[in-house]
Design a protein around this motif. Structure first.
Motif, mmCIF file in Angstrom:
data_model
loop_
_atom_site.group_PDB
_atom_site.id
_atom_site.type_symbol
_atom_site.label_atom_id
_atom_site.label_comp_id
_atom_site.label_asym_id
_atom_site.label_seq_id
_atom_site.Cartn_x
_atom_site.Cartn_y
_atom_site.Cartn_z
ATOM 1 N N GLU A 2 0.830 -1.201 0.000
ATOM 2 C CA GLU A 2 0.000 0.000 0.000
ATOM 3 C C GLU A 2 0.864 1.251 0.000
ATOM 4 O OE1 GLU A 2 -3.114 0.125 2.907
ATOM 5 O OE2 GLU A 2 -3.370 -2.047 2.822
ATOM 6 N N GLN A 3 0.238 2.381 -0.350
ATOM 7 C CA GLN A 3 0.990 3.626 -0.499
ATOM 8 C C GLN A 3 1.538 4.162 0.817
ATOM 9 O OE1 GLN A 3 -1.423 6.354 -2.719
ATOM 10 N NE2 GLN A 3 -1.170 5.214 -4.617
ATOM 11 N N SER A 4 0.773 4.092 1.901
ATOM 12 C CA SER A 4 1.253 4.663 3.160
ATOM 13 C C SER A 4 2.493 3.946 3.695
ATOM 14 C CB SER A 4 0.134 4.708 4.204
ATOM 15 O OG SER A 4 -0.399 3.426 4.422
ATOM 16 N N PRO A 5 2.594 2.605 3.619
ATOM 17 C CA PRO A 5 3.850 1.982 4.065
ATOM 18 C C PRO A 5 5.055 2.372 3.201
ATOM 19 C CG PRO A 5 2.106 0.343 3.989
ATOM 20 C CD PRO A 5 1.576 1.596 3.372
ATOM 21 N N ILE A 6 4.830 2.607 1.920
ATOM 22 C CA ILE A 6 5.927 3.035 1.045
ATOM 23 C C ILE A 6 6.433 4.387 1.511
ATOM 24 C CG2 ILE A 6 6.547 3.770 -1.295
ATOM 25 C CD1 ILE A 6 4.517 1.684 -2.322
ATOM 26 N N LEU A 19 18.607 7.961 1.386
ATOM 27 C CA LEU A 19 17.466 8.087 0.489
ATOM 28 C C LEU A 19 17.609 7.130 -0.694
ATOM 29 C CD1 LEU A 19 14.892 9.621 -0.574
ATOM 30 C CD2 LEU A 19 16.500 11.163 -1.706
ATOM 31 N N LYS A 20 18.772 7.138 -1.319
ATOM 32 C CA LYS A 20 19.003 6.274 -2.475
ATOM 33 C C LYS A 20 18.972 4.798 -2.099
ATOM 34 C CE LYS A 20 21.511 9.534 -5.329
ATOM 35 N NZ LYS A 20 22.712 9.785 -6.114
ATOM 36 N N LYS A 21 19.526 4.455 -0.933
ATOM 37 C CA LYS A 21 19.542 3.064 -0.483
ATOM 38 C C LYS A 21 18.113 2.546 -0.274
ATOM 39 C CE LYS A 21 21.367 0.083 3.164
ATOM 40 N NZ LYS A 21 22.136 0.057 4.403
ATOM 41 N N ILE A 22 17.294 3.345 0.382
ATOM 42 C CA ILE A 22 15.895 2.956 0.614
ATOM 43 C C ILE A 22 15.174 2.806 -0.723
ATOM 44 C CG2 ILE A 22 13.673 3.748 1.542
ATOM 45 C CD1 ILE A 22 15.317 5.028 3.854
ATOM 46 N N TYR A 23 15.396 3.746 -1.619
ATOM 47 C CA TYR A 23 14.751 3.680 -2.936
ATOM 48 C C TYR A 23 15.155 2.390 -3.668
ATOM 49 C CZ TYR A 23 13.569 4.589 -7.774
ATOM 50 O OH TYR A 23 13.066 4.467 -9.038
ATOM 51 N N LEU A 30 9.392 -3.847 -5.521
ATOM 52 C CA LEU A 30 8.148 -3.406 -6.157
ATOM 53 C C LEU A 30 8.167 -3.376 -7.683
ATOM 54 C CD1 LEU A 30 7.371 -0.436 -3.745
ATOM 55 C CD2 LEU A 30 6.413 -2.736 -3.685
ATOM 56 N N HIS A 31 9.320 -3.559 -8.301
ATOM 57 C CA HIS A 31 9.383 -3.474 -9.758
ATOM 58 C C HIS A 31 8.620 -4.642 -10.377
ATOM 59 C CE1 HIS A 31 10.836 -3.045 -13.825
ATOM 60 N NE2 HIS A 31 11.288 -1.845 -13.483
ATOM 61 N N PRO A 36 6.347 -10.314 -10.724
ATOM 62 C CA PRO A 36 5.201 -10.325 -11.649
ATOM 63 C C PRO A 36 3.834 -10.313 -10.965
ATOM 64 C CG PRO A 36 6.719 -12.160 -12.094
ATOM 65 C CD PRO A 36 7.197 -11.479 -10.867
ATOM 66 N N ASN A 37 3.792 -10.595 -9.666
ATOM 67 C CA ASN A 37 2.509 -10.587 -8.947
ATOM 68 C C ASN A 37 1.993 -9.173 -8.704
ATOM 69 O OD1 ASN A 37 2.664 -13.388 -8.785
ATOM 70 N ND2 ASN A 37 3.774 -13.309 -6.844
ATOM 71 N N LEU A 38 2.856 -8.173 -8.884
ATOM 72 C CA LEU A 38 2.450 -6.781 -8.648
ATOM 73 C C LEU A 38 2.024 -6.139 -9.955
ATOM 74 C CD1 LEU A 38 5.270 -5.699 -6.180
ATOM 75 C CD2 LEU A 38 2.926 -6.323 -5.626
ATOM 76 N N ASP A 39 1.115 -5.177 -9.868
ATOM 77 C CA ASP A 39 0.584 -4.524 -11.061
ATOM 78 C C ASP A 39 1.400 -3.320 -11.535
ATOM 79 O OD1 ASP A 39 0.025 -2.693 -9.108
ATOM 80 O OD2 ASP A 39 -2.145 -2.701 -9.406
ATOM 81 N N GLY A 40 2.372 -2.905 -10.763
ATOM 82 C CA GLY A 40 3.209 -1.775 -11.159
ATOM 83 C C GLY A 40 2.801 -0.459 -10.532
ATOM 84 N N GLU A 41 1.632 -0.388 -9.936
ATOM 85 C CA GLU A 41 1.163 0.861 -9.336
ATOM 86 C C GLU A 41 2.003 1.245 -8.112
ATOM 87 O OE1 GLU A 41 -1.025 3.056 -10.634
ATOM 88 O OE2 GLU A 41 -0.974 1.654 -12.322
ATOM 89 N N SER A 42 2.388 0.255 -7.327
ATOM 90 C CA SER A 42 3.226 0.538 -6.155
ATOM 91 C C SER A 42 4.581 1.078 -6.587
ATOM 92 C CB SER A 42 3.422 -0.726 -5.316
ATOM 93 O OG SER A 42 2.202 -1.144 -4.772
ATOM 94 N N PHE A 43 5.129 0.510 -7.659
ATOM 95 C CA PHE A 43 6.419 0.985 -8.160
ATOM 96 C C PHE A 43 6.299 2.416 -8.678
ATOM 97 C CE2 PHE A 43 9.698 1.391 -11.485
ATOM 98 C CZ PHE A 43 10.818 1.190 -10.699
ATOM 99 N N LYS A 44 5.215 2.711 -9.381
ATOM 100 C CA LYS A 44 5.000 4.081 -9.873
ATOM 101 C C LYS A 44 4.881 5.061 -8.705
ATOM 102 C CE LYS A 44 2.706 2.777 -14.163
ATOM 103 N NZ LYS A 44 1.418 2.728 -14.870
#
Length: 157
Positions: A2-6, A19-23, A30-31, A36-44
């Motif tokens: 979910e967005q809030s944990p990100i 910052l870069k390490k966390i990213y 999330l990529h 493949p189980n993720l839709d890509g929205e979390s990565f975006k």
């Protein structure tokens, strides 16, 4: 995820390296190509949060501020073909076929060094050297990093 944990991962960041390490760690999780189980929205959303932090001039020290400025300028130029982008100390040098992007370089506060046949950018004030040095001598003194088309993805991760 979910967005809030990100977003929570980016609270209380101490410096640019953290910052870069966390990213990077979250990007691996999330990529959509790696998971493949993720839709890509979390990565975006992760990319959006990371870019917001960078674009809103959040910095931690004057050195980090300069590094962020340099990273932003390089990101602006990476999509151009037929140019070479080189970071030497706190300066960015651009060479290659630059005629078509001349106005964009000027808008980014680049200046043309006619003797070197290269464009340069620097952060803040600098004292002009009365005896300009050849670019090879500058590279030797400070070292350099060259960014090419194949490295487009590497700069943001």
């Amino acid at each position: 995820m979910e967005q809030s944990p990100i977003k929570a991962h980016f609270e209380n960041i101490k410096d640019l390296a953290e910052l870069k390490k966390i990213y990077r760690n979250l990007a691996k999780q999330l990529h959509p190509d790696l998971n493949p189980n993720l839709d890509g929205e979390s990565f975006k959303y992760l990319q959006k949060i990371y870019n917001e932090i960078l674009d809103n001039d959040l910095y931690f020290s004057s050195d980090s501020k300069i590094e962020l400025e340099i990273e932003k300028v390089i990101r602006e130029l990476l999509h151009y073909d037929e140019i070479t982008i080189e970071k030497i100390h706190n300066w960015i040098w651009v060479s290659g076929i630059t005629k078509n992007i001349k106005e964009h370089l000027k808008s980014l506060n680049f200046h043309y060094a006619s003797k070197k046949k290269m464009w340069y950018w620097h952060s803040g004030d600098y004292k002009r050297n009365p005896k300009p040095k050849p670019i090879e001598e500058i590279r030797e003194k400070y070292g350099s990093t060259t960014f090419k088309q194949k490295e487009k993805e590497k700069i943001t991760v």
